[in-house]
Enzyme design. Structure first.
Site, PDB file in Angstrom:
ATOM      1  N   GLU A 151     -12.044  -2.555   7.485  1.00 37.56           N
ATOM      2  CA  GLU A 151     -10.450  -2.343   7.911  1.00 37.56           C
ATOM      3  C   GLU A 151      -9.227  -1.780   8.410  1.00 37.56           C
ATOM      4  OE1 GLU A 151     -10.836   1.903   4.965  1.00 37.56           O
ATOM      5  OE2 GLU A 151     -12.790   0.146   3.353  1.00 37.56           O
ATOM      6  N   ARG A 207      -2.494   5.816  15.752  1.00 36.03           N
ATOM      7  CA  ARG A 207      -1.653   5.779  14.656  1.00 36.03           C
ATOM      8  C   ARG A 207      -0.710   5.336  14.278  1.00 36.03           C
ATOM      9  NH1 ARG A 207      -5.172   6.924  10.289  1.00 36.03           N
ATOM     10  NH2 ARG A 207      -5.619   9.023   9.743  1.00 36.03           N
ATOM     11  N   GLY A 223      10.436  15.803   2.492  1.00 36.41           N
ATOM     12  CA  GLY A 223      11.722  15.346   3.200  1.00 36.41           C
ATOM     13  C   GLY A 223      12.025  13.822   2.689  1.00 36.41           C
ATOM     14  N   GLU A 256     -16.389   8.840   9.643  1.00 33.08           N
ATOM     15  CA  GLU A 256     -16.153   8.792   9.974  1.00 33.08           C
ATOM     16  C   GLU A 256     -16.856   9.590  11.237  1.00 33.08           C
ATOM     17  OE1 GLU A 256     -11.813  10.055   9.547  1.00 33.08           O
ATOM     18  OE2 GLU A 256     -11.138   8.394   8.750  1.00 33.08           O
ATOM     19  N   PHE A 314       0.692  -1.044  -0.155  1.00 36.58           N
ATOM     20  CA  PHE A 314      -0.079  -0.085  -0.220  1.00 36.58           C
ATOM     21  C   PHE A 314       0.685   1.086   0.044  1.00 36.58           C
ATOM     22  CE2 PHE A 314      -2.513   3.611   2.339  1.00 36.58           C
ATOM     23  CZ  PHE A 314      -2.563   3.416   1.432  1.00 36.58           C
TER      24      PHE A 314
END
Length: 211
Positions: free
Chosen positions: A161, A78, A134, A115, A26
């Site tokens: 998911e 996350r 960067g 969401e 991905f």
């Protein structure tokens, strides 16, 4: 040359000597060998090797409502914050990656419903930017949208998911605290709330809380 209007150099001022994919999933990782122009010289750098992370384009939106004097943020785990000293659960704007040839606006409307359960009609574009130029090719499109917000948050996302997302409904009075207490750790939400703070200040006081 006016640097405000255009960059010092453009795509003809670098030379790619080799490209090699190190990983394809991905997210893709590519090793690139290149040379680029040196400022104020005709010469180029020696050969440089850079690792480039490829991610799809993404779009995000801050949902707000002047009449309710509220806005919505989501919270989720996350992986990028795995080593954060406080928590990997991040407060964010609603966001997602573009699906195929999907437009940023279509992506936002889909993600907003998934969401938060909110329907988004009118969208205002703020910025399109590279969050981490960067090392990463991702281009992020940031929007705001005024919409009817639920009185309370809830749990949303697509379980198939791996999404487990909590929607928070916050007061305009919370904006300054969020921008100063260190809880916000990603650029899109900081940029969006800075916009909302300016927007709130620009609304005449007599019209706040009214349609």
């Amino acid at each position: 040359m006016n640097i405000i209007k255009q960059a010092s150099y453009n795509k003809k001022d670098f030379r790619i000597e080799a490209r090699e994919f190190l990983y394809r999933g991905f997210i893709q990782v590519e090793k690139v060998t290149l040379r680029h122009r040196i400022f104020h010289q005709e010469s180029y750098t020696p050969a440089l090797q850079r690792e480039l992370i490829h991610r799809p384009e993404a779009a995000g939106v801050l949902l707000y409502n002047d009449q309710q004097q509220k806005f919505g943020l989501i919270e989720q785990f996350r992986i990028g914050g795995l080593d954060d000293q406080d928590t990997p659960w991040q407060l964010e704007v609603i966001a997602g990656v573009l699906d195929g040839d999907e437009t940023p606006e279509a992506c936002i409307r889909r993600e907003a419903f998934e969401e938060s359960g909110c329907t988004v009609d009118s969208l205002q574009h703020l910025f399109s930017f590279y969050p981490s130029a960067g090392a990463c090719s991702e281009l992020f499109h940031l929007y705001v949208a005024q919409t009817e917000l639920p009185e309370k948050g809830g749990i949303f996302g697509m379980p198939d998911e791996g999404e487990n997302i909590q929607l928070h409904i916050l007061d305009y009075a919370d904006i300054l605290t969020l921008l100063s207490n260190g809880r916000l750790r990603n650029a899109p939400v900081i940029m969006a709330l800075q916009w909302l703070q300016q927007h709130q200040q620009a609304v005449p006081s007599g019209l706040r809380g009214q349609t």
